[in-house]
Enzyme design. Structure first.
Site, short mmCIF file in Angstrom:
data_model
loop_
_atom_site.label_atom_id
_atom_site.label_comp_id
_atom_site.label_asym_id
_atom_site.label_seq_id
_atom_site.Cartn_x
_atom_site.Cartn_y
_atom_site.Cartn_z
N HIS A 155 0.84 -1.21 0.00
CA HIS A 155 0.00 0.00 0.00
C HIS A 155 0.87 1.25 0.00
O HIS A 155 2.07 1.20 0.21
CB HIS A 155 -0.92 0.00 1.23
CG HIS A 155 -2.12 -0.88 1.09
ND1 HIS A 155 -2.04 -2.25 1.24
CD2 HIS A 155 -3.41 -0.61 0.81
CE1 HIS A 155 -3.24 -2.78 1.07
NE2 HIS A 155 -4.09 -1.81 0.81
N LYS A 159 -0.61 4.90 4.64
CA LYS A 159 -1.59 4.02 5.28
C LYS A 159 -1.23 3.85 6.75
O LYS A 159 -0.06 3.63 7.10
CB LYS A 159 -1.63 2.66 4.58
CG LYS A 159 -2.72 1.73 5.12
CD LYS A 159 -2.88 0.52 4.23
CE LYS A 159 -3.91 -0.46 4.79
NZ LYS A 159 -5.25 0.14 4.94
N GLY A 165 -6.62 -4.41 6.02
CA GLY A 165 -7.84 -5.16 6.31
C GLY A 165 -8.07 -6.27 5.30
O GLY A 165 -8.57 -7.35 5.64
#
Length: 265
Positions: A155, A159, A165
């Site tokens: 990511h 983040k 998740g």
């Protein structure tokens, strides 16, 4: 006469929030009824240059929100505030559609009990991308035959939570069809702590945070003489909006809180 779904977007100042505001505003079936962000100093969206044509109230505190008439609460805020936000929405009988990660299993359980009590439909989605939902389903199927698995999620460097998740939900889905096991050499030793990644029931999860990335995941399976890699890439946040739109459209038809977009597709 078509009744539009009235939506409040929480976290509208973030990148996912801004993308959601744009999608809701452009969808003829939705009405952008309000926005919320603790960082907001405005009282109306039209005070912001890019939203000058919109007459939409802005809230910076939960207690300020006039909930009457609101149908769906879309949340892209932060792990620190999402639980209080969803609890507030459910108590006001606003259906939550949650893209914020970081909720614990205990918090999810409490919110699900509250949703049943209030008879309010809601969705917590580890990922709204259709390709990500398919990745999780394919990975669960593969794990029945290839139980040795590691997960790499990648990511953007802003983040807040790790693992993502989506990666954690992938591991949970795999765990439903796979016995917990120790992978690799049982006598292995990390010469640099954390080198083997986080552990979820014997599966290793690795988190990468780099500028230029958006949201990406690889699930690696190994077997005797063979390997399988399942990969999903989201190159732009707009890729999540089709899933968000589906959730907004359907969630009022339910009276419980689901985890995973696949439950309403």
């Amino acid at each position: 006469m078509v009744v539009m779904i009235k939506v409040i977007v929480a976290g509208f100042k973030g990148r996912m929030g801004k993308t959601t505001v744009q999608m809701v505003n452009e969808n003829q079936d939705f009405e952008l009824a309000a926005v919320y962000d603790p960082r907001a100093t405005e009282s109306n969206l039209n005070e912001i240059n890019e939203y000058q044509a919109l007459d939409v109230p802005v809230y910076s505190e939960l207690q300020q929100i006039k909930s009457a008439g609101l149908d769906v609460w879309v949340d892209f805020t932060s792990p620190a505030s999402v639980f209080a936000n969803v609890k507030f929405a459910l108590e006001q009988r606003i259906s939550p559609v949650i893209g914020t990660t970081g909720l614990t299993d205990e918090q999810v359980g409490e919110l699900q009990r509250l949703a049943k009590e209030k008879k309010v439909g809601g969705l917590i989605a580890p990922n709204f991308g259709i390709s990500a939902v398919l990745l999780m389903q394919f990975a669960q199927q593969a794990a029945k035959y290839l139980p040795d698995v590691e997960i790499i999620e990648m990511h953007h460097n802003n983040k807040l939570d790790a693992p993502s998740g989506t990666a954690l939900n992938t591991a949970k889905m795999i765990a439903k069809v796979r016995k917990e096991k120790v992978q690799g050499n049982p006598d292995e030793k990390e010469t640099l702590p954390g080198a083997r990644g986080a552990d979820y029931q014997g599966m290793k999860i690795h988190s990468v945070r780099l500028p230029g990335y958006v949201a990406h995941e690889q699930v690696l399976f190994g077997g005797l003489g063979e390997a399988l890699t399942i990969r999903q890439d989201s190159f732009d946040r707009i890729s999540f909006m089709s899933g968000v739109a589906v959730a907004i459209s359907k969630i009022k038809n339910y009276d419980e809180l689901f985890v995973g977009l696949e439950h309403i597709l």
